[in-house]
Design a protein around this motif. Structure first.
Motif, PDB file in Angstrom:
ATOM      1  N   ALA A 110      65.572 123.360  42.974  1.00 44.18           N
ATOM      2  CA  ALA A 110      66.483 122.725  43.032  1.00 44.18           C
ATOM      3  C   ALA A 110      65.982 121.295  42.328  1.00 44.18           C
ATOM      4  CB  ALA A 110      67.099 122.370  44.162  1.00 44.18           C
ATOM      5  N   PRO A 111      66.830 120.822  41.477  1.00 48.73           N
ATOM      6  CA  PRO A 111      66.645 119.404  40.929  1.00 48.73           C
ATOM      7  C   PRO A 111      65.921 118.432  41.708  1.00 48.73           C
ATOM      8  CG  PRO A 111      69.064 120.151  40.029  1.00 48.73           C
ATOM      9  CD  PRO A 111      68.337 121.009  41.175  1.00 48.73           C
ATOM     10  N   PHE A 112      65.047 117.488  41.293  1.00 48.86           N
ATOM     11  CA  PHE A 112      64.347 116.633  42.193  1.00 48.86           C
ATOM     12  C   PHE A 112      65.423 115.359  42.351  1.00 48.86           C
ATOM     13  CE2 PHE A 112      60.948 118.664  40.105  1.00 48.86           C
ATOM     14  CZ  PHE A 112      59.945 118.641  41.126  1.00 48.86           C
ATOM     15  N   THR A 160      69.328 118.891  35.695  1.00 51.82           N
ATOM     16  CA  THR A 160      70.514 118.216  36.241  1.00 51.82           C
ATOM     17  C   THR A 160      70.876 117.308  35.131  1.00 51.82           C
ATOM     18  OG1 THR A 160      71.806 117.307  37.886  1.00 51.82           O
ATOM     19  CG2 THR A 160      69.561 116.744  37.559  1.00 51.82           C
ATOM     20  N   PRO A 161      72.249 117.549  34.696  1.00 55.70           N
ATOM     21  CA  PRO A 161      72.571 116.701  33.716  1.00 55.70           C
ATOM     22  C   PRO A 161      72.502 115.121  34.057  1.00 55.70           C
ATOM     23  CG  PRO A 161      74.301 118.298  33.986  1.00 55.70           C
ATOM     24  CD  PRO A 161      73.127 118.403  35.217  1.00 55.70           C
ATOM     25  N   SER A 162      72.594 114.717  35.289  1.00 55.45           N
ATOM     26  CA  SER A 162      72.438 113.279  35.627  1.00 55.45           C
ATOM     27  C   SER A 162      70.764 112.725  35.189  1.00 55.45           C
ATOM     28  CB  SER A 162      72.869 113.027  37.108  1.00 55.45           C
ATOM     29  OG  SER A 162      71.730 113.742  37.739  1.00 55.45           O
ATOM     30  N   GLN A 163      69.794 113.553  35.044  1.00 55.80           N
ATOM     31  CA  GLN A 163      68.733 113.135  34.723  1.00 55.80           C
ATOM     32  C   GLN A 163      68.408 113.452  33.114  1.00 55.80           C
ATOM     33  OE1 GLN A 163      66.202 115.206  37.530  1.00 55.80           O
ATOM     34  NE2 GLN A 163      67.233 114.089  39.256  1.00 55.80           N
ATOM     35  N   ASP A 164      69.667 113.616  32.366  1.00 54.16           N
ATOM     36  CA  ASP A 164      69.374 113.950  31.050  1.00 54.16           C
ATOM     37  C   ASP A 164      70.223 113.012  30.438  1.00 54.16           C
ATOM     38  OD1 ASP A 164      69.120 114.697  28.444  1.00 54.16           O
ATOM     39  OD2 ASP A 164      69.985 116.661  28.821  1.00 54.16           O
ATOM     40  N   ARG A 165      69.930 111.804  30.581  1.00 60.92           N
ATOM     41  CA  ARG A 165      70.956 110.486  29.906  1.00 60.92           C
ATOM     42  C   ARG A 165      71.473 110.780  28.513  1.00 60.92           C
ATOM     43  NH1 ARG A 165      68.639 105.307  32.962  1.00 60.92           N
ATOM     44  NH2 ARG A 165      68.673 105.956  34.846  1.00 60.92           N
ATOM     45  N   ASP A 166      70.459 111.188  27.574  1.00 53.92           N
ATOM     46  CA  ASP A 166      70.739 111.369  26.324  1.00 53.92           C
ATOM     47  C   ASP A 166      71.323 112.628  25.779  1.00 53.92           C
ATOM     48  OD1 ASP A 166      68.625 112.809  26.356  1.00 53.92           O
ATOM     49  OD2 ASP A 166      67.478 111.580  24.864  1.00 53.92           O
TER      50      ASP A 166
END
Ligand SMILES: [Ca+2]
Length: 68
Positions: free
Chosen positions: A30-32, A54-60
């Motif tokens: 699972a995502p960190f 997880t998209p929230s950890q891929d800001r760009d």
């Protein structure tokens, strides 16, 4: 002839050894919590097809979370 006690001891040792070793080699599934945690665990540039992405950890939004 091998005594039943010896077999039992060997079986218990085997189970304990596997039980101790498994967590150290287990892959996260699972995502960190955040990228700091991911990088501390040795993960970065996590692709979208990874269960750790997880998209929230891929800001760009380039498809890689927690860039190295
Ligand atoms: Ca990115």
């Amino acid at each position: 002839m091998i005594k039943p006690v010896a077999l039992l001891a060997a079986s218990v040792f085997g189970v304990v050894a596997v039980g101790v070793a498994a967590p150290a080699h287990a892959q996260p599934t699972a995502p960190f919590k955040n990228c700091t945690a991911a990088k501390a665990a040795g993960y970065c540039d996590i692709p979208t097809d990874s269960p750790l992405y997880t998209p929230s950890q891929d800001r760009d939004s380039d498809g890689l979370a927690c860039e190295c």
